[in-house]
Scaffold this motif. Structure first.
Motif, short mmCIF file in Angstrom:
data_model
loop_
_atom_site.label_atom_id
_atom_site.label_comp_id
_atom_site.label_asym_id
_atom_site.label_seq_id
_atom_site.Cartn_x
_atom_site.Cartn_y
_atom_site.Cartn_z
N ASN A 1 -8.42 10.08 -4.65
CA ASN A 1 -8.39 10.43 -3.23
C ASN A 1 -7.06 10.08 -2.58
OD1 ASN A 1 -11.12 11.61 -2.43
ND2 ASN A 1 -11.72 9.81 -3.60
N LYS A 2 -6.36 9.07 -3.08
CA LYS A 2 -5.01 8.81 -2.60
C LYS A 2 -4.10 9.99 -2.94
CE LYS A 2 -3.34 5.30 -1.21
NZ LYS A 2 -3.04 4.88 0.18
N SER A 36 0.97 4.22 -2.84
CA SER A 36 0.82 5.63 -2.48
C SER A 36 1.98 6.45 -3.01
CB SER A 36 0.71 5.77 -0.95
OG SER A 36 0.57 7.13 -0.59
N GLN A 88 1.86 9.58 -5.66
CA GLN A 88 2.42 10.89 -5.35
C GLN A 88 3.49 11.29 -6.36
OE1 GLN A 88 0.97 12.86 -3.28
NE2 GLN A 88 -0.41 11.26 -2.55
N ASP A 96 -4.07 11.87 0.63
CA ASP A 96 -2.97 11.27 1.40
C ASP A 96 -1.96 12.34 1.81
OD1 ASP A 96 -3.92 8.73 1.42
OD2 ASP A 96 -2.28 7.84 0.29
N GLU A 102 0.82 -1.20 0.00
CA GLU A 102 0.00 0.00 0.00
C GLU A 102 0.86 1.26 0.00
OE1 GLU A 102 -3.60 2.08 2.59
OE2 GLU A 102 -2.79 0.13 3.19
N PHE A 124 -10.63 5.81 -5.83
CA PHE A 124 -9.52 5.41 -4.97
C PHE A 124 -8.25 6.16 -5.36
CE2 PHE A 124 -5.78 2.79 -4.16
CZ PHE A 124 -5.93 2.49 -2.80
#
Length: 359
Positions: free
Chosen positions: A319-320, A282, A286, A324, A278, A316
Motif C-alpha cells: 500500500n505504500k 517511502s 518508490q 503513496d 518514514e 504495509f
C-alpha cells in the motif's frame, strides 16, 4: 552561486522536524510561518520571498478577456514566442521555484507533495547512473518530469509543453531551451527594473540572486548539477546508501534480491520513529517501483512471496508503493497491465489502493 544541497538539507530539516542547525546559504534563508508552511526569504529582505518575487509580473492570461494584441516581453530575443507560450514558461518557472516551499500537508495534497519532491530528487540522480541504458534513462526522465509538473499541479497545456532533449528541458513548440529562456527573463528584469517600480520590490542584485538559484534548481532537474544526496541519520546508513546510489541498489537487487527483502523486513520491524525515517522508507519503496517494477512488473510477485507469511508487513509495503503515489498506476497503464490478474497482490490492498486501482 546557490548551493542546492544546502537548500535541500534545510528543506528536509524543516519539513521532517529533524531539529538540526540550519546549513548556511548565500542570499536566502528559511522562515517557518504561522500556518506551519515555510518559505525561502531573502536574507537581506525579510518581507519578500524567492517564490513570490515574480507573482506581480505574471503576464495576463491570454485565454481570458479581450483577444491578445501585445507581445511577450522577450519577443525581441525569441521571435517564435507568442503570448500563449509566454504563459506556460511562466508556469513552469513558478513550478521549479516552488520546490523550495514547504506547505502544510493534508489529505488533499499529501500525494502530490510526495510525488513532486520524489521526482525532483530522482531527476537529479539519473545522469549519474551506469546500470541503466540511455533508452531507460530517457524513459525515466520523461516519466519523472511529467509527474513533477503534474503534481504541482500545472494546467494541461503546460503539462505537455516541455520535453527532454538530451540533457536539456526544451519548449517543444518553439524549440527554446528552458535554461536560455529563464536566463534572459531574469536579465530582462535586472536591466529594466526601473520600469517596474510599482510591481517589482527587489533590487537588481536580488533579481540576480533569484536567477542563480532558479538556474541551479533547473540544472538539478536536468541532471547537470552535482548529484543530490539525502542527508545521513544514525540507523539509516544502508537505506540511505541505496537511495543515494541507485546503481548500488540495482546491483544489490540483481545479485541478491533476498538481501534487499531482508533489509526491508529488518527496517519495518523497527519502529519508524520519526517522519524522516518514514520518508526514507517511502522513497526506497518508490525506487523499487520506478527502477524495478517499471521494467519488470512481475518482480512484484517475488516480494509478495517473501512477505506473504507476514501479511501485516506485506500489506504495509504494497500500500505504500501503490497508494503513496500513482506512479504504478501509470506504469501499468503504459504496459497494458491489468492488476486484476494479480489476486495475490490485490488481496493486500487497503481501501485507498482499491479506490485507485479496482473501482
Amino acid at each position: 552561486m546557490a548551493n542546492v544541497q544546502a537548500l535541500f538539507n534545510n528543506y528536509l530539516n524543516i519539513k521532517f522536524n529533524r531539529g538540526l542547525p540550519a546549513v548556511p546559504m548565500e542570499d536566502f534563508e528559511y522562515a517557518v510561518l504561522e500556518d506551519q508552511s515555510a518559505e525561502l526569504f531573502f536574507s537581506a529582505h525579510e518581507h519578500e520571498t524567492f517564490l513570490a518575487w515574480a507573482e506581480e509580473l505574471q503576464p495576463p492570461d491570454p485565454q481570458y478577456g479581450d483577444p491578445p494584441n501585445g507581445k511577450p516581453i522577450l519577443s525581441s530575443y525569441f521571435h517564435q514566442l507568442d503570448v500563449y507560450d509566454e504563459q506556460v514558461f511562466y508556469y513552469v518557472h513558478y513550478t521549479i521555484n516552488s520546490t523550495t516551499r514547504i506547505i502544510p500537508r493534508h489529505p488533499y495534497n499529501t500525494m502530490n507533495d510526495r510525488m513532486k519532491n520524489y521526482c525532483f530528487f530522482q531527476l537529479a540522480q539519473l545522469s549519474y547512473m551506469t546500470m541503466l541504458n540511455e533508452e531507460q534513462k530517457q524513459q525515466l526522465k520523461d516519466f519523472l518530469f511529467f509527474f513533477f509538473l503534474y503534481a504541482h499541479p500545472v494546467n494541461e497545456e503546460t503539462l505537455y509543453a516541455f520535453s527532454f532533449q538530451d540533457q536539456s528541458i526544451v519548449h517543444t513548440k518553439t524549440n527554446i531551451r528552458l535554461e536560455q529562456y529563464l536566463s534572459f527573463y531574469h536579465d530582462y528584469f535586472f536591466e529594466h527594473a526601473h520600469n517596474y517600480q510599482d510591481s517589482l520590490v527587489l533590487a537588481p542584485e536580488e533579481i540576480n540572486a533569484c536567477k542563480h538559484l532558479t538556474l541551479e534548481l533547473l540544472k538539478t532537474l536536468e541532471g547537470k548539477s552535482h548529484k543530490l544526496a539525502m542527508p545521513q541519520e544514525e540507523g539509516l546508513e544502508e537505506i540511505l546508501r541505496l537511495i543515494n546510489d541507485v546503481d548500488h541498489f540495482l546491483h544489490m537487487y540483481k545479485e541478491n534480491k533476498l538481501a534487499f527483502f531482508q533489509l526491508l523486513n529488518n527496517m519495518l520491524l523497527e519502529e519508524l520513529s520519526n517522519p524522516y525515517r518514514e520518508h526514507c522508507m517511502s522513497m526506497l519503496l518508490q525506487n523499487y517501483a520506478i527502477y524495478i517494477l517499471n521494467f519488470h512488473f512481475d518482480e512484484l510477485q517475488a516480494l509478495v512471496e517473501y512477505f506473504q507469511d507476514n501479511p501485516l508487513l506485506c500489506k504495509f509495503i504494497l500500500n505504500k508503493m501503490f497508494a503513496d503515489t500513482i506512479f504504478l498506476q501509470k506504469i501499468m497503464r503504459q504496459s497494458n497491465i491489468d492488476i486484476n490478474n494479480y489476486p495475490k497482490i490485490t488481496q493486500f490492498f487497503d481501501e485507498e489502493a482499491k479506490r485507485i486501482y479496482l473501482d
